[in-house]
Design a protein around this motif. Structure first.
Motif, mmCIF file in Angstrom:
data_model
loop_
_atom_site.group_PDB
_atom_site.id
_atom_site.type_symbol
_atom_site.label_atom_id
_atom_site.label_comp_id
_atom_site.label_asym_id
_atom_site.label_seq_id
_atom_site.Cartn_x
_atom_site.Cartn_y
_atom_site.Cartn_z
ATOM 1 N N ASP A 31 -15.705 -13.477 17.767
ATOM 2 C CA ASP A 31 -15.630 -12.008 18.759
ATOM 3 C C ASP A 31 -14.851 -12.028 19.637
ATOM 4 O O ASP A 31 -15.369 -12.524 20.879
ATOM 5 C CB ASP A 31 -17.242 -11.744 19.013
ATOM 6 N N PRO A 32 -13.697 -11.963 19.911
ATOM 7 C CA PRO A 32 -12.848 -11.845 18.362
ATOM 8 C C PRO A 32 -12.452 -13.062 18.036
ATOM 9 O O PRO A 32 -12.368 -14.218 18.642
ATOM 10 C CB PRO A 32 -11.567 -10.733 19.048
ATOM 11 N N ILE A 33 -11.773 -13.179 16.640
ATOM 12 C CA ILE A 33 -11.211 -14.062 16.329
ATOM 13 C C ILE A 33 -9.855 -14.228 17.141
ATOM 14 O O ILE A 33 -9.205 -13.626 17.448
ATOM 15 C CB ILE A 33 -10.642 -13.714 14.717
ATOM 16 N N HIS A 34 -9.637 -15.648 17.284
ATOM 17 C CA HIS A 34 -8.581 -15.968 18.015
ATOM 18 C C HIS A 34 -7.755 -17.156 17.587
ATOM 19 O O HIS A 34 -8.017 -17.691 16.347
ATOM 20 C CB HIS A 34 -8.854 -16.453 19.327
ATOM 21 N N ARG A 35 -6.552 -17.578 18.211
ATOM 22 C CA ARG A 35 -5.771 -18.558 17.563
ATOM 23 C C ARG A 35 -6.462 -19.960 17.257
ATOM 24 O O ARG A 35 -5.922 -20.496 16.232
ATOM 25 C CB ARG A 35 -4.764 -18.808 18.468
ATOM 26 N N GLY A 36 -7.398 -20.548 17.922
ATOM 27 C CA GLY A 36 -7.970 -21.586 17.469
ATOM 28 C C GLY A 36 -8.847 -21.390 16.180
ATOM 29 O O GLY A 36 -8.834 -22.284 15.303
ATOM 30 N N HIS A 37 -9.668 -20.098 16.085
ATOM 31 C CA HIS A 37 -10.144 -20.093 14.639
ATOM 32 C C HIS A 37 -9.111 -20.204 13.612
ATOM 33 O O HIS A 37 -9.175 -20.723 12.642
ATOM 34 C CB HIS A 37 -10.754 -18.658 14.776
ATOM 35 N N ILE A 38 -8.171 -19.580 13.780
ATOM 36 C CA ILE A 38 -6.931 -19.296 12.695
ATOM 37 C C ILE A 38 -6.357 -20.485 12.385
ATOM 38 O O ILE A 38 -6.166 -20.919 11.337
ATOM 39 C CB ILE A 38 -5.919 -18.260 13.055
ATOM 40 N N ASP A 39 -6.161 -21.530 13.464
ATOM 41 C CA ASP A 39 -5.761 -22.818 13.315
ATOM 42 C C ASP A 39 -6.592 -23.665 12.564
ATOM 43 O O ASP A 39 -6.316 -24.382 11.560
ATOM 44 C CB ASP A 39 -5.546 -23.453 14.678
ATOM 45 N N ILE A 40 -8.016 -23.594 12.668
ATOM 46 C CA ILE A 40 -8.958 -24.350 11.910
ATOM 47 C C ILE A 40 -9.039 -23.877 10.480
ATOM 48 O O ILE A 40 -8.796 -24.658 9.569
ATOM 49 C CB ILE A 40 -10.570 -24.249 12.570
ATOM 50 N N ALA A 41 -8.840 -22.460 10.178
ATOM 51 C CA ALA A 41 -8.830 -22.003 8.836
ATOM 52 C C ALA A 41 -7.610 -22.557 8.144
ATOM 53 O O ALA A 41 -7.516 -22.600 7.075
ATOM 54 C CB ALA A 41 -8.805 -20.532 9.205
ATOM 55 N N GLU A 42 -6.539 -22.695 9.101
ATOM 56 C CA GLU A 42 -5.033 -23.190 8.336
ATOM 57 C C GLU A 42 -5.492 -24.412 7.926
ATOM 58 O O GLU A 42 -4.850 -24.768 6.658
ATOM 59 C CB GLU A 42 -4.070 -22.712 9.309
ATOM 60 N N THR B 145 -5.655 -13.487 8.736
ATOM 61 C CA THR B 145 -5.641 -14.702 7.914
ATOM 62 C C THR B 145 -4.614 -14.405 6.584
ATOM 63 O O THR B 145 -4.228 -15.301 5.878
ATOM 64 C CB THR B 145 -6.918 -15.216 7.364
ATOM 65 N N THR B 146 -4.392 -12.836 6.326
ATOM 66 C CA THR B 146 -3.724 -12.671 5.242
ATOM 67 C C THR B 146 -2.294 -13.434 5.212
ATOM 68 O O THR B 146 -1.764 -13.881 4.035
ATOM 69 C CB THR B 146 -3.432 -11.132 5.303
ATOM 70 N N ILE B 147 -1.560 -13.606 6.298
ATOM 71 C CA ILE B 147 -0.244 -14.192 6.269
ATOM 72 C C ILE B 147 -0.315 -15.528 5.676
ATOM 73 O O ILE B 147 0.336 -16.034 4.730
ATOM 74 C CB ILE B 147 0.367 -14.055 7.695
ATOM 75 N N PHE B 148 -1.114 -16.450 6.411
ATOM 76 C CA PHE B 148 -1.337 -17.691 5.856
ATOM 77 C C PHE B 148 -1.796 -17.896 4.411
ATOM 78 O O PHE B 148 -1.252 -18.838 3.629
ATOM 79 C CB PHE B 148 -1.875 -18.728 6.672
#
Length: 71
Positions: A11-22, A58-61
């Motif tokens: 809340d909200p998703i941020h670059r750190g969350h996306i980095d972990i998901a990648e 997350t769609t792009i990665f």
């Protein structure tokens, strides 16, 4: 199939969350985002909006990963 559950309020998703998901996408076949509801927090976005933001972020990665697996 190797699956991981990634819990958080996002809340909200941020670059750190996306980095972990990648990073997790390189180790696991499937990532399940578990959008938590914390009654002690006053969320900026409703859970449905957070889910939409996760999908958009997350769609792009995920697409890149799919194309890399095709090679």
């Amino acid at each position: 199939m190797r699956t991981v559950v990634y819990p958080g309020t996002f809340d909200p998703i941020h670059r750190g969350h996306i980095d972990i998901a990648e990073r997790a996408s390189k180790l696991f076949d499937q990532i399940i985002f578990a959008v938590a509801i914390n009654s002690e927090k006053n969320p900026l976005f409703a859970s449905e909006e957070r889910i939409e933001l996760i999908l958009e972020s997350t769609t792009i990665f995920l697409m890149l990963r799919h194309f890399q697996q095709m090679d």
